[in-house]
Design a protein around this motif. Sequence first.
Motif, PDB file in Angstrom:
ATOM      1  N   ALA A 161      11.965  35.006  -2.521  1.00 48.11           N
ATOM      2  CA  ALA A 161      10.584  34.909  -2.036  1.00 48.11           C
ATOM      3  C   ALA A 161       9.952  33.584  -2.445  1.00 48.11           C
ATOM      4  O   ALA A 161       9.240  32.952  -1.652  1.00 48.11           O
ATOM      5  N   ASP A 196      11.590  30.862  -0.322  1.00 46.53           N
ATOM      6  CA  ASP A 196      11.110  30.980   1.056  1.00 46.53           C
ATOM      7  C   ASP A 196       9.691  30.442   1.205  1.00 46.53           C
ATOM      8  O   ASP A 196       9.358  29.833   2.226  1.00 46.53           O
ATOM      9  N   SER A 197       8.862  30.659   0.194  1.00 50.11           N
ATOM     10  CA  SER A 197       7.463  30.201   0.289  1.00 50.11           C
ATOM     11  C   SER A 197       7.368  28.676   0.300  1.00 50.11           C
ATOM     12  O   SER A 197       6.365  28.125   0.758  1.00 50.11           O
ATOM     13  N   GLU A 230       7.948  33.161   9.496  1.00 50.08           N
ATOM     14  CA  GLU A 230       7.151  34.274   8.976  1.00 50.08           C
ATOM     15  C   GLU A 230       5.780  34.329   9.649  1.00 50.08           C
ATOM     16  O   GLU A 230       5.284  35.413   9.973  1.00 50.08           O
ATOM     17  N   GLN A 288       2.413  42.476   0.855  1.00 50.34           N
ATOM     18  CA  GLN A 288       3.805  42.911   0.981  1.00 50.34           C
ATOM     19  C   GLN A 288       4.109  43.240   2.427  1.00 50.34           C
ATOM     20  O   GLN A 288       3.365  43.961   3.080  1.00 50.34           O
TER      21      GLN A 288
END
Length: 120
Positions: A72, A75-76, A85, A102
Amino acid sequence: MTRTRHVLLLDLQDDPAAIAAYRHWHRPGGPPAAVSRAIRAEGITALEIWHVGDRLVMLMETTPEFDLAAKAVRDSADPDVQAWETLMDRFQRPLPFARDGQKWVEAERIYALADQPSCP
């Protein structure tokens, strides 16, 4: 090699056009190559998304080193993943019991036939 299976759930907008668009984006060759590369680079060895109604189920198999929280974070910081996303956010809606922010909620396995005694 030992693999771990993860089962995650998420809902789609209850709109036939949005559902059709989401399915179209997930056809073979639909997701950007950079997104598929980012998934594979994290130790995800298999990933499937199943669909019924407005519910999605993701089945993911990972290497023992896989770390969902670390993924995560990476990915951010990945602009290609973030663009994907943002696009997918148009079609998705969190489960009613999801934490703030979430998306996919991991399910807990409560039954396995392999754990049951054999019948004579």
